[in-house]
Design a protein around this motif. Structure first.
Motif, PDB file in Angstrom:
ATOM      1  N   LYS A 156       0.844  -1.199   0.000  1.00 11.65           N
ATOM      2  CA  LYS A 156       0.000   0.000   0.000  1.00 11.65           C
ATOM      3  C   LYS A 156       0.875   1.244   0.000  1.00 11.65           C
ATOM      4  N   THR A 157       0.442   2.248  -0.733  1.00 10.09           N
ATOM      5  CA  THR A 157       1.274   3.434  -0.950  1.00 10.09           C
ATOM      6  C   THR A 157       1.472   4.301   0.287  1.00 10.09           C
ATOM      7  N   SER A 158       0.400   4.518   1.062  1.00  6.19           N
ATOM      8  CA  SER A 158       0.423   5.637   2.011  1.00  6.19           C
ATOM      9  C   SER A 158      -0.602   5.457   3.124  1.00  6.19           C
ATOM     10  N   THR A 159      -0.383   6.212   4.199  1.00  5.69           N
ATOM     11  CA  THR A 159      -1.383   6.268   5.278  1.00  5.69           C
ATOM     12  C   THR A 159      -2.435   7.332   5.003  1.00  5.69           C
ATOM     13  N   THR A 163       3.234  13.494   4.125  1.00  3.02           N
ATOM     14  CA  THR A 163       3.320  14.774   3.411  1.00  3.02           C
ATOM     15  C   THR A 163       2.624  14.727   2.050  1.00  3.02           C
ATOM     16  N   SER A 164       2.408  13.531   1.523  1.00  2.00           N
ATOM     17  CA  SER A 164       1.606  13.364   0.305  1.00  2.00           C
ATOM     18  C   SER A 164       1.094  11.931   0.258  1.00  2.00           C
ATOM     19  N   GLY A 165       0.139  11.695  -0.652  1.00  2.00           N
ATOM     20  CA  GLY A 165      -0.472  10.366  -0.738  1.00  2.00           C
ATOM     21  C   GLY A 165      -0.008   9.587  -1.949  1.00  2.00           C
ATOM     22  N   ALA A 166      -0.929   8.814  -2.490  1.00  2.00           N
ATOM     23  CA  ALA A 166      -0.611   7.941  -3.631  1.00  2.00           C
ATOM     24  C   ALA A 166      -0.297   8.758  -4.876  1.00  2.00           C
ATOM     25  N   THR A 167       0.644   8.256  -5.667  1.00  2.00           N
ATOM     26  CA  THR A 167       0.894   8.818  -6.999  1.00  2.00           C
ATOM     27  C   THR A 167       0.815   7.686  -8.009  1.00  2.00           C
ATOM     28  N   VAL A 168       0.427   8.043  -9.223  1.00  2.00           N
ATOM     29  CA  VAL A 168       0.335   7.057 -10.305  1.00  2.00           C
ATOM     30  C   VAL A 168       1.697   6.408 -10.535  1.00  2.00           C
ATOM     31  N   ALA A 187      -3.700   4.657  -1.658  1.00  2.00           N
ATOM     32  CA  ALA A 187      -4.421   5.401  -0.618  1.00  2.00           C
ATOM     33  C   ALA A 187      -3.751   6.748  -0.403  1.00  2.00           C
ATOM     34  N   GLY A 188      -4.547   7.698   0.040  1.00  2.00           N
ATOM     35  CA  GLY A 188      -4.017   9.031   0.334  1.00  2.00           C
ATOM     36  C   GLY A 188      -4.263   9.997  -0.797  1.00  2.00           C
ATOM     37  N   GLY A 189      -5.183  10.932  -0.601  1.00  2.00           N
ATOM     38  CA  GLY A 189      -5.425  11.985  -1.583  1.00  2.00           C
ATOM     39  C   GLY A 189      -6.284  11.581  -2.764  1.00  2.00           C
ATOM     40  N   ILE A 190      -6.949  10.429  -2.681  1.00  2.00           N
ATOM     41  CA  ILE A 190      -7.809   9.976  -3.788  1.00  2.00           C
ATOM     42  C   ILE A 190      -9.234  10.436  -3.480  1.00  2.00           C
ATOM     43  N   GLY A 208      -8.011   3.070  -1.077  1.00  2.00           N
ATOM     44  CA  GLY A 208      -8.333   3.557   0.266  1.00  2.00           C
ATOM     45  C   GLY A 208      -8.757   5.007   0.173  1.00  2.00           C
ATOM     46  N   THR A 209      -9.988   5.318   0.563  1.00  2.00           N
ATOM     47  CA  THR A 209     -10.478   6.685   0.439  1.00  2.00           C
ATOM     48  C   THR A 209     -11.624   6.959   1.409  1.00  2.00           C
ATOM     49  N   SER A 210     -11.707   8.202   1.849  1.00  2.00           N
ATOM     50  CA  SER A 210     -12.870   8.629   2.635  1.00  2.00           C
ATOM     51  C   SER A 210     -13.891   9.308   1.724  1.00  2.00           C
ATOM     52  N   SER A 211     -13.577   9.355   0.419  1.00  2.00           N
ATOM     53  CA  SER A 211     -14.459  10.013  -0.562  1.00  2.00           C
ATOM     54  C   SER A 211     -15.177   9.005  -1.463  1.00  2.00           C
ATOM     55  N   SER A 212     -15.413   7.806  -0.951  1.00  2.00           N
ATOM     56  CA  SER A 212     -16.025   6.734  -1.758  1.00  2.00           C
ATOM     57  C   SER A 212     -17.337   7.175  -2.405  1.00  2.00           C
TER      58      SER A 212
END
Length: 221
Positions: A156-159, A163-168, A187-190, A208-212
Motif C-alpha cells: 500500500k502506498t500511504s497512510t 506529506t503526500s499520498g498515492a501517486t500514479v 491510498a491518500g489523496g484519492i 483507500g479513500t474517505s471520498s467513496s
C-alpha cells in the motif's frame, strides 16, 4: 466496470483521532449501502464495526501502528493479535519507515514476515503500508522486492497522514516490481473519479479513500 465492481474496490475510510461511535455507525452504514470491500479504521473500534457489519460481506480492516509505524515489532504483533481477536478481517500495518531509510532491509523483512505470518495463520488479509512520501524510488522498489518474497496480500502506498499520498508513478512502480505475486492498494489523496481511475489503470486493485460516495457519484455521471 460497473458501479458495483468499483464499490468493491473501496476500503471506505475513517481514521481520524476524533472519531466517535456515531462516525463509525455512519461509516458502516455507508459501506453496507455501497457494498464496499472494507471499512478502514483504527484498531480500537474493530469490535463495534464488526457488530455493525454482521451479516454483510463488508470486511473490517484494522490499521496497525498507525500512522507512524514507529512501534516495536512486538507491539505491532500484539496490536495485530488483539485486532484479529476483536474481529478484524484485514490488517493494514505501517512499516518502520526509519529502518527503511537506514536500509536495514533485514529488519523490514523480519517485521513483514512475522506480521504477514500471524495474519495468514488466522486467514486474515495483510496489507503493508510503505508511506512512499518519505522514500526514494529505489527504497520503494526494495521494499516491494521484499514483499514479493514474503507475499503479503497487498502493498500500500500511504497512510494519508504523510506529506503526500498515492501517486500514479508509485503505484506503477510497485505493481511492476511485485507483478502478479502481490496486489497493490493506493491510498491518500484519492478524492475524485479521475484520480481513482488513474490509480486503477496504473495497477491498483484496492483504493483507500474517505471520498467513496463522491467518487461513485462522479463515476455514475
Amino acid at each position: 466496470m460497473t458501479k458495483e465492481e468499483l464499490a468493491k474496490m473501496f476500503d471506505h475510510t475513517f481514521l481520524k483521532a476524533y472519531a466517535t461511535d456515531d462516525d463509525f455507525i455512519k461509516l458502516c452504514q455507508e459501506a453496507k449501502d455501497m457494498k464496499a470491500a472494507m471499512v478502514a479504521i483504527n484498531s480500537e473500534p474493530v469490535k463495534l464495526c464488526k457488530e455493525l457489519l454482521k451479516g454483510t460481506d463488508v470486511h473490517v480492516g484494522a490499521a496497525i501502528s498507525f500512522p507512524l509505524g514507529q512501534t516495536t515489532l512486538e507491539v505491532k504483533l500484539a496490536e495485530t493479535k488483539q485486532a484479529i481477536q476483536d474481529g478484524a478481517d484485514e490488517i493494514d500495518y505501517v512499516i518502520n519507515v526509519g529502518k527503511a531509510k537506514m536500509h536495514d532491509w533485514d529488519y523490514i523483512e523480519k517485521e513483514m514476515q512475522e506480521i504477514v505470518s500471524l495474519c495468514h495463520q488466522h486467514h486474515i488479509i495483510c496489507k503493508v503500508i510503505f508511506e512512499n512520501c518519505y522514500l526514494t524510488k529505489e527504497e520503494i522498489k526494495q521494499i516491494a522486492l521484499i514483499a514479493k518474497k514474503v507475499r503479503p496480500d497487498y502493498i500500500k502506498t500511504s497512510t494519508g497522514f504523510g506529506t503526500s499520498g498515492a501517486t500514479v508513478e508509485d503505484v506503477r512502480l510497485m505493481k511492476e516490481t511485485v507483478g502478479d505475486d502481490v496486489l497493490v492498494k493506493a491510498a491518500g489523496g484519492i478524492r475524485d473519479w479521475k484520480t481513482c481511475q488513474a490509480m486503477i489503470n496504473a495497477g491498483a486493485s484496492r483504493i483507500g479513500t474517505s471520498s467513496s460516495l463522491k467518487i461513485l457519484e462522479e463515476f455514475e455521471q
